[in-house]
Design a protein around this motif. Structure first.
Motif, PDB file in Angstrom:
ATOM      1  N   PRO A 100     110.076  92.661  24.782  1.00  0.00           N
ATOM      2  CA  PRO A 100     109.407  93.885  24.317  1.00  0.00           C
ATOM      3  C   PRO A 100     108.165  93.621  23.472  1.00  0.00           C
ATOM      4  CG  PRO A 100     111.320  93.462  22.960  1.00  0.00           C
ATOM      5  CD  PRO A 100     111.334  92.409  24.037  1.00  0.00           C
ATOM      6  N   ALA A 101     107.901  92.353  23.144  1.00  0.00           N
ATOM      7  CA  ALA A 101     106.801  92.047  22.227  1.00  0.00           C
ATOM      8  C   ALA A 101     105.443  92.427  22.789  1.00  0.00           C
ATOM      9  CB  ALA A 101     106.814  90.558  21.876  1.00  0.00           C
ATOM     10  N   GLY A 102     105.283  92.411  24.109  1.00  0.00           N
ATOM     11  CA  GLY A 102     103.994  92.750  24.694  1.00  0.00           C
ATOM     12  C   GLY A 102     103.614  94.195  24.429  1.00  0.00           C
ATOM     13  N   TYR A 103     104.495  95.124  24.782  1.00  0.00           N
ATOM     14  CA  TYR A 103     104.216  96.547  24.587  1.00  0.00           C
ATOM     15  C   TYR A 103     104.203  96.919  23.103  1.00  0.00           C
ATOM     16  CZ  TYR A 103     105.160  97.144  29.581  1.00  0.00           C
ATOM     17  OH  TYR A 103     105.129  97.066  30.953  1.00  0.00           O
ATOM     18  N   LEU A 104     105.261  96.551  22.393  1.00  0.00           N
ATOM     19  CA  LEU A 104     105.365  96.957  20.996  1.00  0.00           C
ATOM     20  C   LEU A 104     104.388  96.199  20.112  1.00  0.00           C
ATOM     21  CD1 LEU A 104     109.231  97.372  20.566  1.00  0.00           C
ATOM     22  CD2 LEU A 104     107.503  99.076  21.140  1.00  0.00           C
ATOM     23  N   GLY A 105     104.100  94.951  20.469  1.00  0.00           N
ATOM     24  CA  GLY A 105     103.105  94.190  19.705  1.00  0.00           C
ATOM     25  C   GLY A 105     101.721  94.799  19.835  1.00  0.00           C
ATOM     26  N   GLY A 106     101.367  95.220  21.061  1.00  0.00           N
ATOM     27  CA  GLY A 106     100.076  95.880  21.251  1.00  0.00           C
ATOM     28  C   GLY A 106      99.977  97.156  20.437  1.00  0.00           C
ATOM     29  N   ALA A 107     101.055  97.965  20.445  1.00  0.00           N
ATOM     30  CA  ALA A 107     101.070  99.201  19.660  1.00  0.00           C
ATOM     31  C   ALA A 107     100.981  98.901  18.167  1.00  0.00           C
ATOM     32  CB  ALA A 107     102.343  99.993  19.963  1.00  0.00           C
ATOM     33  N   PHE A 108     101.685  97.849  17.724  1.00  0.00           N
ATOM     34  CA  PHE A 108     101.669  97.495  16.305  1.00  0.00           C
ATOM     35  C   PHE A 108     100.280  97.062  15.857  1.00  0.00           C
ATOM     36  CE2 PHE A 108     101.709  94.070  13.153  1.00  0.00           C
ATOM     37  CZ  PHE A 108     102.243  94.740  12.063  1.00  0.00           C
ATOM     38  N   TRP A 109      99.653  96.150  16.596  1.00  0.00           N
ATOM     39  CA  TRP A 109      98.336  95.658  16.181  1.00  0.00           C
ATOM     40  C   TRP A 109      97.281  96.746  16.260  1.00  0.00           C
ATOM     41  CZ3 TRP A 109      98.430  91.765  13.217  1.00  0.00           C
ATOM     42  CH2 TRP A 109      99.332  90.717  13.405  1.00  0.00           C
ATOM     43  N   GLY A 110      97.379  97.624  17.259  1.00  0.00           N
ATOM     44  CA  GLY A 110      96.451  98.751  17.329  1.00  0.00           C
ATOM     45  C   GLY A 110      96.587  99.656  16.114  1.00  0.00           C
ATOM     46  N   ALA A 111      97.832  99.955  15.727  1.00  0.00           N
ATOM     47  CA  ALA A 111      98.080 100.810  14.563  1.00  0.00           C
ATOM     48  C   ALA A 111      97.673 100.121  13.269  1.00  0.00           C
ATOM     49  CB  ALA A 111      99.556 101.201  14.506  1.00  0.00           C
ATOM     50  N   ALA A 112      98.005  98.826  13.131  1.00  0.00           N
ATOM     51  CA  ALA A 112      97.651  98.095  11.917  1.00  0.00           C
ATOM     52  C   ALA A 112      96.143  97.999  11.756  1.00  0.00           C
ATOM     53  CB  ALA A 112      98.273  96.692  11.956  1.00  0.00           C
ATOM     54  N   ALA A 113      95.439  97.746  12.863  1.00  0.00           N
ATOM     55  CA  ALA A 113      93.981  97.687  12.810  1.00  0.00           C
ATOM     56  C   ALA A 113      93.401  99.030  12.400  1.00  0.00           C
ATOM     57  CB  ALA A 113      93.426  97.265  14.166  1.00  0.00           C
ATOM     58  N   THR A 114      93.927 100.112  12.956  1.00  0.00           N
ATOM     59  CA  THR A 114      93.460 101.452  12.586  1.00  0.00           C
ATOM     60  C   THR A 114      93.666 101.705  11.099  1.00  0.00           C
ATOM     61  OG1 THR A 114      93.949 102.337  14.794  1.00  0.00           O
ATOM     62  CG2 THR A 114      93.777 103.922  13.000  1.00  0.00           C
ATOM     63  N   ALA A 115      94.808 101.310  10.570  1.00  0.00           N
ATOM     64  CA  ALA A 115      95.172 101.624   9.191  1.00  0.00           C
ATOM     65  C   ALA A 115      94.215 101.021   8.171  1.00  0.00           C
ATOM     66  CB  ALA A 115      96.600 101.150   8.915  1.00  0.00           C
ATOM     67  N   VAL A 116      93.667  99.830   8.431  1.00  0.00           N
ATOM     68  CA  VAL A 116      92.880  99.125   7.407  1.00  0.00           C
ATOM     69  C   VAL A 116      91.372  99.263   7.596  1.00  0.00           C
ATOM     70  CG1 VAL A 116      94.728  97.447   7.052  1.00  0.00           C
ATOM     71  CG2 VAL A 116      92.904  96.923   8.692  1.00  0.00           C
ATOM     72  N   LEU A 117      90.930 100.065   8.552  1.00  0.00           N
ATOM     73  CA  LEU A 117      89.496 100.123   8.847  1.00  0.00           C
ATOM     74  C   LEU A 117      88.676 100.801   7.751  1.00  0.00           C
ATOM     75  CD1 LEU A 117      89.398 100.910  12.679  1.00  0.00           C
ATOM     76  CD2 LEU A 117      89.088  98.719  11.513  1.00  0.00           C
ATOM     77  N   GLY A 118      89.314 101.531   6.859  1.00  0.00           N
ATOM     78  CA  GLY A 118      88.583 102.166   5.765  1.00  0.00           C
ATOM     79  C   GLY A 118      88.064 101.182   4.740  1.00  0.00           C
ATOM     80  N   TRP A 119      88.646 100.007   4.685  1.00  0.00           N
ATOM     81  CA  TRP A 119      88.214  98.957   3.761  1.00  0.00           C
ATOM     82  C   TRP A 119      87.330  97.955   4.493  1.00  0.00           C
ATOM     83  CZ3 TRP A 119      94.016  98.879   2.972  1.00  0.00           C
ATOM     84  CH2 TRP A 119      94.406  99.718   1.906  1.00  0.00           C
ATOM     85  N   GLN A 120      86.293  97.462   3.820  1.00  0.00           N
ATOM     86  CA  GLN A 120      85.444  96.459   4.450  1.00  0.00           C
ATOM     87  C   GLN A 120      86.226  95.180   4.710  1.00  0.00           C
ATOM     88  OE1 GLN A 120      82.100  94.557   2.272  1.00  0.00           O
ATOM     89  NE2 GLN A 120      80.806  95.176   4.000  1.00  0.00           N
ATOM     90  N   TRP A 121      87.053  94.782   3.740  1.00  0.00           N
ATOM     91  CA  TRP A 121      87.838  93.565   3.967  1.00  0.00           C
ATOM     92  C   TRP A 121      88.795  93.761   5.146  1.00  0.00           C
ATOM     93  CZ3 TRP A 121      93.028  93.798   4.097  1.00  0.00           C
ATOM     94  CH2 TRP A 121      93.689  94.816   3.402  1.00  0.00           C
ATOM     95  N   GLY A 122      89.280  94.989   5.326  1.00  0.00           N
ATOM     96  CA  GLY A 122      90.163  95.265   6.456  1.00  0.00           C
ATOM     97  C   GLY A 122      89.440  95.103   7.780  1.00  0.00           C
ATOM     98  N   ARG A 123      88.192  95.589   7.829  1.00  0.00           N
ATOM     99  CA  ARG A 123      87.405  95.429   9.056  1.00  0.00           C
ATOM    100  C   ARG A 123      87.133  93.958   9.324  1.00  0.00           C
ATOM    101  NH1 ARG A 123      85.113  99.928   6.541  1.00  0.00           N
ATOM    102  NH2 ARG A 123      83.264  98.835   5.790  1.00  0.00           N
TER     103      ARG A 123
END
Length: 262
Positions: A100-123
């Motif tokens: 399941p790591a392929g599907y759920l990992g993609g969803a996790f990294w997409g969500a995690a990337a979205t969450a931190v984009l407000g910070w420059q260090w996050g980007r």
């Protein structure tokens, strides 16, 4: 949502309430909605969507590889195919985690990337992780891989490494609204990865039953863990993936509502 602190009976600030929305949050919600509508409308237009689909496939397969390594296995190869398929060849590891790591990992990294984009260090972290994983894959392709599709996989890596460098340069530029441009550009990528992961779960594991030589991850998971049928695992993954996507968006809105884009 704006993060607001509430007071208890003694006046101490202990609770957090979500209220929505200021103009920055509204803009982000509108942009995400427009991105999602555009992705859906242009899904079958290959010359527009193909590079991003191949990136999403790369993220999917990279998560299989990462899960294999973390559970003690050995990865022999990773391929991204022009037909938007992919394969990770591995030995050992815990298949109940790897599958399941392929599907759920993609969803996790997409969500995690979205969450931190407000910070420059996050980007910068998102750009660094993406560019680093692409560069590592490029090195592995050049040195060890004998896969037939390594030229295409390599081209996808080079293209998106260039995008990462360009966005990092723009975000670091002094003056202007380059940080906002970098945020919205990365937001498209993270939205695409999240949308691709959720749609891929629905298409591969719920809408159709794939069996035979090209069996789906849900079918493999059902064989290894038969407490749930393949479509049942697809529904579980779909709910989890969609929840991650929504959670990532809410986290971004909370951050920019409290601190703005910086």
């Amino acid at each position: 949502p704006t993060l607001a602190r509430g007071a208890n009976r003694r006046g101490a600030m202990t609770k957090y309430d979500l209220t929505c929305c200021n103009h920055v949050q509204r803009n982000i919600l509108i942009v995400i909605a427009c991105y999602a509508a555009f992705i859906l409308a242009a899904w079958r237009i290959d010359f527009v969507m193909k590079p991003f689909k191949l990136l999403a496939v790369f993220v999917h397969e990279a998560n299989h590889a990462l899960a294999c390594i973390l559970t003690g296995g050995h990865v022999d190869g990773l391929e991204v195919n022009i037909n938007e398929g992919g394969v990770t060849k591995y030995r050992g590891g815990w298949q109940r985690v790897i599958t399941p790591a392929g599907y759920l990992g993609g969803a996790f990294w997409g969500a995690a990337a979205t969450a931190v984009l407000g910070w420059q260090w996050g980007r910068y972290v998102v750009l660094g992780l993406l560019a680093g994983s692409l560069f590592l894959t490029l090195i592995c392709l050049a040195i060890w891989s004998k896969a037939e599709n390594r030229a295409l996989t390599g081209a996808v890596c080079v293209f998106f490494i260039g995008i990462c460098i360009l966005l990092a340069w723009a975000d670091n530029s002094k003056g202007g609204d380059q940080d906002v441009v970098a945020l919205y550009a990365l937001l498209f990528i993270s939205t695409f990865v999240s949308a691709f992961s959720v749609y891929d779960i629905y298409d591969d594991c719920i809408a159709r039953y794939v069996s035979g030589e090209e069996t789906s991850d849900a079918v493999v998971c059902a064989r290894n863990c038969p407490i749930c049928p393949a479509r049942g695992w697809g529904v579980v993954w779909f709910v989890i993936g969609l929840g991650m996507w929504v959670g990532g968006i809410i986290a971004l809105l909370v951050i920019v509502g409290e601190e703005g884009i910086h």
